[in-house]
Scaffold this active site. Structure first.
Site, PDB file in Angstrom:
ATOM      1  N   GLU A 267       0.893  -1.517   0.141  1.00  0.00           N
ATOM      2  CA  GLU A 267       0.055   0.210   0.351  1.00  0.00           C
ATOM      3  C   GLU A 267       0.816   1.517   0.026  1.00  0.00           C
ATOM      4  OE1 GLU A 267      -1.830  -0.509   3.683  1.00  0.00           O
ATOM      5  OE2 GLU A 267      -2.757  -2.325   4.001  1.00  0.00           O
TER       6      GLU A 267
ATOM      7  N   CYS B  22       3.495   8.308   1.319  1.00  0.00           N
ATOM      8  CA  CYS B  22       3.568   7.371   2.796  1.00  0.00           C
ATOM      9  C   CYS B  22       3.997   5.988   2.028  1.00  0.00           C
ATOM     10  CB  CYS B  22       2.549   6.720   3.945  1.00  0.00           C
ATOM     11  SG  CYS B  22       3.192   5.744   5.486  1.00  0.00           S
TER      12      CYS B  22
ATOM     13  N   CYS C 162      -1.525   2.016   8.802  1.00  0.00           N
ATOM     14  CA  CYS C 162      -0.339   0.721   8.467  1.00  0.00           C
ATOM     15  C   CYS C 162      -1.419  -0.139   8.085  1.00  0.00           C
ATOM     16  CB  CYS C 162       0.506   0.507   9.325  1.00  0.00           C
ATOM     17  SG  CYS C 162       2.092   0.031   8.543  1.00  0.00           S
TER      18      CYS C 162
ATOM     19  N   CYS D   3       3.729  -6.040  15.840  1.00  0.00           N
ATOM     20  CA  CYS D   3       3.556  -5.236  17.021  1.00  0.00           C
ATOM     21  C   CYS D   3       2.327  -5.167  17.030  1.00  0.00           C
ATOM     22  CB  CYS D   3       3.667  -2.913  16.423  1.00  0.00           C
ATOM     23  SG  CYS D   3       5.381  -3.036  15.964  1.00  0.00           S
TER      24      CYS D   3
ATOM     25  N   CYS E 113      -0.995  -3.083  15.271  1.00  0.00           N
ATOM     26  CA  CYS E 113      -0.836  -3.118  13.808  1.00  0.00           C
ATOM     27  C   CYS E 113      -1.175  -4.837  13.093  1.00  0.00           C
ATOM     28  CB  CYS E 113       0.947  -2.963  13.508  1.00  0.00           C
ATOM     29  SG  CYS E 113       1.212  -2.097  12.299  1.00  0.00           S
TER      30      CYS E 113
ATOM     31  N   CYS F 143       5.607  -7.492   7.853  1.00  0.00           N
ATOM     32  CA  CYS F 143       6.326  -6.989   8.523  1.00  0.00           C
ATOM     33  C   CYS F 143       6.617  -7.814   9.236  1.00  0.00           C
ATOM     34  CB  CYS F 143       5.923  -6.525   9.513  1.00  0.00           C
ATOM     35  SG  CYS F 143       6.807  -5.231  10.105  1.00  0.00           S
TER      36      CYS F 143
END
Ligand code: SAH
Length: 366
Positions: free
Chosen positions: A111, A124, A354, A135, A138, A131
């Site tokens: 994205e 961004c 995100c 976290c 997220c 990832c």
């Protein structure tokens, strides 16, 4: 306005009859492109011209490279993809934040987002497919990490949004705060950012680019010594190791003191102020004691805290604190002379946080 369709202005991924995928032009360096041009009987100096079209002009197909001979345009068409990214979703929020979901050659999704403010246009971008940091608040990490993005896949996110903007609108800032851990894909990221700053591309000033990291100390030191003037933001999210390890699991192997030491080193080497990002999670890291601990961690340092109210990710069961609690957290930091701002929410009606769009799409598919 809320659309979810590929913009018509962009050529979609062309898959030739053989089923093999053509390379994107920007996957070749200028030298490699020169070699290819020679091999097909064309002049090598055209490489620069072709790359300038791709890197700075708002066109969407080889046929629009009007100062190239027609046979060369056809040769490009037959041998390359115009871009390595195929837009498969495009949303525009009421505040004119735009978000694109992009498909890569191997069907993976990333994205990028365009945020508009009166005096700036900030893009961004993502650096990895998924990832590995995990976290807890997220959406990007929920599916793990698949692979690193290549330099052209990183640069082309910015170019994609640039091509969609009206001619009189320019991108002024880039934040590397999309999907992935940027410093875990260090060399591709640096190549991409250097290209974005070059005069053949958007010619962005390095100081208008911010790299956000979970806090990888060795990479922060390498970044500091690379001679570049990019900004550094560190996602801290908790003022002590016990709580940080709960929220940011990779912290178990790192520890806040190592991160703060690397940030001090970054400041010493570059002279630049470090930003500290802190996602406020109601009842978890938003209490007075957390604000006081955070202040004592950063007091006396050239630092700036960016408080980010948690952006909803439905299955995660966490939320932003209410306004008075957020304000109290701000007041404590200010009383302790720590510079602080609360990040404005952009694109609230389009899943702009995100990894949210990619996550929603993969849910629909399962
Ligand atoms: N891996 C890097 C960059 C990607 S995350 C990093 O950790 O910094 C970019 C920023 O978005 C981080 O500060 C992250 O904490 C924040 N973020 C991610 N999900 C969020 C959510 N649901 N709400 C608010 N901020 C979020």
């Amino acid at each position: 306005m809320n659309t979810d369709r590929p913009p018509e202005t962009l050529q979609t991924l062309r898959i030739p009859a053989s089923g093999t995928l053509l390379p994107a032009v920007l996957a070749l360096s200028e030298l490699q492109l020169q070699e290819w041009l020679r091999s097909v009987g064309q002049q090598a100096w055209r490489a620069k011209q072709i790359r300038q079209w791709l890197l700075s002009r708002r066109i969407s197909a080889f046929t629009q490279m009007t100062d190239l001979p027609l046979p060369l345009r056809s040769l490009l068409e037959e041998n390359f993809r115009f871009t390595s990214l195929e837009p498969v979703g495009h949303q525009i929020a009421t505040d004119r934040t735009e978000k694109m979901l992009l498909r890569l050659h191997d069907e993976e999704l990333v994205e990028c987002v365009l945020m508009r403010e009166p005096d700036r246009r900030t893009v961004c971008i993502s650096t990895q497919v998924g990832c590995a940091m995990g976290c807890v608040f997220c959406a990007s990490g929920l599916l793990g990490v698949k692979r690193n993005l290549t330099p052209e896949e990183i640069v082309e996110q910015v170019l994609m949004l640039h091509r969609l903007m009206p001619d009189d609108e320019q991108i002024t800032n880039v934040v590397v705060m999309g999907i992935g851990e940027p410093l875990a894909n260090y060399s591709a990221l640096m190549a991409a950012l250097d290209l974005l700053c070059s005069s053949d591309c958007l010619g962005l000033g390095a100081r208008r680019i911010t790299v956000s990291t979970v806090g990888l100390p060795e990479k922060i030191r390498e970044f500091a010594r690379s001679g570049r003037q990019f900004n550094l933001a560190i996602s801290l999210h908790a003022p002590n190791d016990e709580l940080r390890t709960e929220i940011v699991p990779v912290n178990r192997n790192i520890g806040i003191s190592q991160i703060v030491a690397a940030a001090d080193d970054f400041h010493e080497v570059t002279g630049r102020r470090v930003s500290w990002e802190y996602v406020l999670l109601a009842g978890i890291n938003d209490q007075d004691q957390h604000a006081r601990q955070l202040a004592s961690l950063l007091r006396g340092r050239i630092a700036h805290v960016n408080l980010i109210p948690m952006n909803g990710v439905s299955e995660l069961g966490m939320a932003a604190p209410d306004e008075p609690r957020t304000q109290r957290f701000v007041n404590i930091l200010q009383q302790e002379k720590v510079a602080v701002t609360v990040r404005k929410r952009k694109g609230a009606d389009i899943d702009a946080a995100c990894g949210q769009l990619r996550l929603n799409r993969s849910r629909q598919n399962n």
